[in-house]
Structure formats: structure tokens, C-alpha cells
Design a protein around this motif. Sequence first.
Motif, PDB file in Angstrom:
ATOM      1  N   LEU A  62      49.906  -4.573  69.989  1.00 58.37           N
ATOM      2  CA  LEU A  62      48.772  -5.935  70.907  1.00 58.37           C
ATOM      3  C   LEU A  62      49.277  -5.656  72.193  1.00 58.37           C
ATOM      4  O   LEU A  62      47.963  -4.696  72.486  1.00 58.37           O
ATOM      5  CB  LEU A  62      48.306  -6.460  69.916  1.00 58.37           C
ATOM      6  N   LEU A  63      49.998  -6.200  72.386  1.00 59.18           N
ATOM      7  CA  LEU A  63      50.145  -6.400  74.055  1.00 59.18           C
ATOM      8  C   LEU A  63      50.333  -4.429  74.651  1.00 59.18           C
ATOM      9  O   LEU A  63      49.178  -4.896  75.537  1.00 59.18           O
ATOM     10  CB  LEU A  63      51.421  -7.227  74.236  1.00 59.18           C
ATOM     11  N   ASP A  64      51.566  -4.239  73.712  1.00 58.57           N
ATOM     12  CA  ASP A  64      51.483  -2.629  75.172  1.00 58.57           C
ATOM     13  C   ASP A  64      49.784  -1.834  75.113  1.00 58.57           C
ATOM     14  O   ASP A  64      48.848  -1.471  76.546  1.00 58.57           O
ATOM     15  CB  ASP A  64      52.122  -1.646  73.629  1.00 58.57           C
ATOM     16  N   GLY A  65      49.101  -2.363  73.923  1.00 55.89           N
ATOM     17  CA  GLY A  65      47.421  -1.762  73.989  1.00 55.89           C
ATOM     18  C   GLY A  65      46.360  -1.917  74.656  1.00 55.89           C
ATOM     19  O   GLY A  65      45.863  -1.577  75.349  1.00 55.89           O
ATOM     20  N   MET A  66      46.464  -3.414  75.196  1.00 55.89           N
ATOM     21  CA  MET A  66      45.821  -3.652  76.208  1.00 55.89           C
ATOM     22  C   MET A  66      46.284  -3.980  77.480  1.00 55.89           C
ATOM     23  O   MET A  66      45.346  -3.344  77.963  1.00 55.89           O
ATOM     24  CB  MET A  66      46.416  -5.579  76.033  1.00 55.89           C
ATOM     25  N   VAL A  67      47.465  -3.757  77.921  1.00 53.40           N
ATOM     26  CA  VAL A  67      48.235  -3.127  78.895  1.00 53.40           C
ATOM     27  C   VAL A  67      46.932  -1.540  79.469  1.00 53.40           C
ATOM     28  O   VAL A  67      47.053  -1.137  80.483  1.00 53.40           O
ATOM     29  CB  VAL A  67      49.400  -3.059  79.296  1.00 53.40           C
ATOM     30  N   GLU A  68      47.039  -0.368  78.168  1.00 49.62           N
ATOM     31  CA  GLU A  68      46.848   0.735  78.541  1.00 49.62           C
ATOM     32  C   GLU A  68      45.323   1.067  78.964  1.00 49.62           C
ATOM     33  O   GLU A  68      44.674   1.086  79.649  1.00 49.62           O
ATOM     34  CB  GLU A  68      46.821   1.478  77.247  1.00 49.62           C
ATOM     35  N   VAL A  69      44.670  -0.959  77.718  1.00 52.15           N
ATOM     36  CA  VAL A  69      42.826  -0.477  78.253  1.00 52.15           C
ATOM     37  C   VAL A  69      42.881  -1.268  79.505  1.00 52.15           C
ATOM     38  O   VAL A  69      41.517  -0.481  80.542  1.00 52.15           O
ATOM     39  CB  VAL A  69      42.000  -1.496  77.341  1.00 52.15           C
ATOM     40  N   ILE A  70      43.936  -2.329  80.234  1.00 52.09           N
ATOM     41  CA  ILE A  70      43.337  -2.531  81.249  1.00 52.09           C
ATOM     42  C   ILE A  70      43.594  -1.831  82.413  1.00 52.09           C
ATOM     43  O   ILE A  70      42.900  -1.194  83.551  1.00 52.09           O
ATOM     44  CB  ILE A  70      44.550  -4.424  81.988  1.00 52.09           C
ATOM     45  N   ILE A  71      44.454  -0.617  82.215  1.00 51.00           N
ATOM     46  CA  ILE A  71      45.523   0.614  82.944  1.00 51.00           C
ATOM     47  C   ILE A  71      44.141   1.628  83.229  1.00 51.00           C
ATOM     48  O   ILE A  71      43.500   2.557  84.036  1.00 51.00           O
ATOM     49  CB  ILE A  71      46.281   0.760  82.856  1.00 51.00           C
ATOM     50  N   ARG A  72      43.655   1.944  82.193  1.00 52.82           N
ATOM     51  CA  ARG A  72      42.473   3.065  81.715  1.00 52.82           C
ATOM     52  C   ARG A  72      41.674   2.446  82.565  1.00 52.82           C
ATOM     53  O   ARG A  72      40.869   3.406  83.608  1.00 52.82           O
ATOM     54  CB  ARG A  72      42.621   3.758  80.581  1.00 52.82           C
ATOM     55  N   VAL A  73      40.633   1.444  82.607  1.00 51.85           N
ATOM     56  CA  VAL A  73      39.732   1.349  83.230  1.00 51.85           C
ATOM     57  C   VAL A  73      40.023   0.385  83.855  1.00 51.85           C
ATOM     58  O   VAL A  73      38.762   0.681  85.277  1.00 51.85           O
ATOM     59  CB  VAL A  73      39.193  -1.087  82.544  1.00 51.85           C
ATOM     60  N   ASN A  74      41.215   0.390  85.323  1.00 52.66           N
ATOM     61  CA  ASN A  74      41.421  -0.480  86.722  1.00 52.66           C
ATOM     62  C   ASN A  74      41.947   0.854  87.238  1.00 52.66           C
ATOM     63  O   ASN A  74      41.638   0.725  88.700  1.00 52.66           O
ATOM     64  CB  ASN A  74      41.991  -1.447  86.422  1.00 52.66           C
ATOM     65  N   ALA A  75      42.212   1.727  87.262  1.00 54.95           N
ATOM     66  CA  ALA A  75      43.072   2.933  87.313  1.00 54.95           C
ATOM     67  C   ALA A  75      42.331   4.178  88.138  1.00 54.95           C
ATOM     68  O   ALA A  75      41.383   4.127  87.817  1.00 54.95           O
ATOM     69  CB  ALA A  75      43.986   3.321  86.994  1.00 54.95           C
ATOM     70  N   PRO A  76      42.397   4.592  88.916  1.00 52.99           N
ATOM     71  CA  PRO A  76      41.568   5.786  89.103  1.00 52.99           C
ATOM     72  C   PRO A  76      41.918   6.810  89.204  1.00 52.99           C
ATOM     73  O   PRO A  76      43.175   6.858  88.291  1.00 52.99           O
ATOM     74  CB  PRO A  76      41.619   6.088  91.659  1.00 52.99           C
ATOM     75  N   SER A  77      40.330   7.995  89.141  1.00 55.11           N
ATOM     76  CA  SER A  77      41.320   9.129  88.275  1.00 55.11           C
ATOM     77  C   SER A  77      41.964   9.987  89.774  1.00 55.11           C
ATOM     78  O   SER A  77      41.810   9.897  90.052  1.00 55.11           O
ATOM     79  CB  SER A  77      39.458   9.854  88.255  1.00 55.11           C
ATOM     80  N   VAL A  78      43.450  10.522  88.405  1.00 54.10           N
ATOM     81  CA  VAL A  78      44.298  10.894  88.781  1.00 54.10           C
ATOM     82  C   VAL A  78      44.305  12.605  88.075  1.00 54.10           C
ATOM     83  O   VAL A  78      45.899  13.137  88.318  1.00 54.10           O
ATOM     84  CB  VAL A  78      45.433  10.211  88.879  1.00 54.10           C
ATOM     85  N   ARG A  79      43.211  13.192  87.613  1.00 55.38           N
ATOM     86  CA  ARG A  79      43.105  14.363  87.069  1.00 55.38           C
ATOM     87  C   ARG A  79      43.881  15.736  87.649  1.00 55.38           C
ATOM     88  O   ARG A  79      44.119  16.250  87.640  1.00 55.38           O
ATOM     89  CB  ARG A  79      42.094  14.419  85.816  1.00 55.38           C
TER      90      ARG A  79
END
Length: 89
Positions: A62-79
Motif C-alpha cells: 500500500l505504501l509503495d503504491g501511494m508513493v508511486e501515485v504521488i510521484i506520478r502526479v507531481n513529477a514533470p513529464s520525462v518522456r
Amino acid sequence: MFTIDKTEVPRRERLNRERVLVVAVALADQIDIDAMSMRRLADEVTIATMALHKHVADREDLLDGMVEVIIRVNAPSVRNTGLKEAIRL
């Protein structure tokens, strides 16, 4: 004979891992991460605690998944960046 008009019964949105994690992030923001429990999250998404394990294995998952959500929402696009540039972001 008693019948139920199905138009009166609201249909619950289908639950998936992403929705569970988004709700978990919002809940942790409200109540503090230390107060977060699988039971409290299950109550928030209105399912049984054991049914929650279909979407997250345990508190660590759960905590790992929450971190992934936070990073995905807040990280700039790096594609369209190279590896070094993406790491610097």
C-alpha cells in the motif's frame, strides 16, 4: 411480492488498484500516515478489509503504491529526455 427498482439503487464505481491508492493518498493526507490502516482504508472505499487485499497485498505494498501515485502526479513529464536529464528532474 416485493421488488426493487434498479434505477433507485446507485451503482458503485468498480474498485481497482489505482482507485484504492488514490483514496489512500487522500485519506493519509487527512488523518496522518501513522493513523492509516488497512481497516480504515477499507472503510473509506466501503469494502471488507479482506477484500482490500485483492488490490494491495499488505501495508508495505500500500505504501509503495501511494508513493508511486504521488510521484506520478507531481513529477514533470520525462518522456522525451535522456536518462541523465530524467534523473536530474
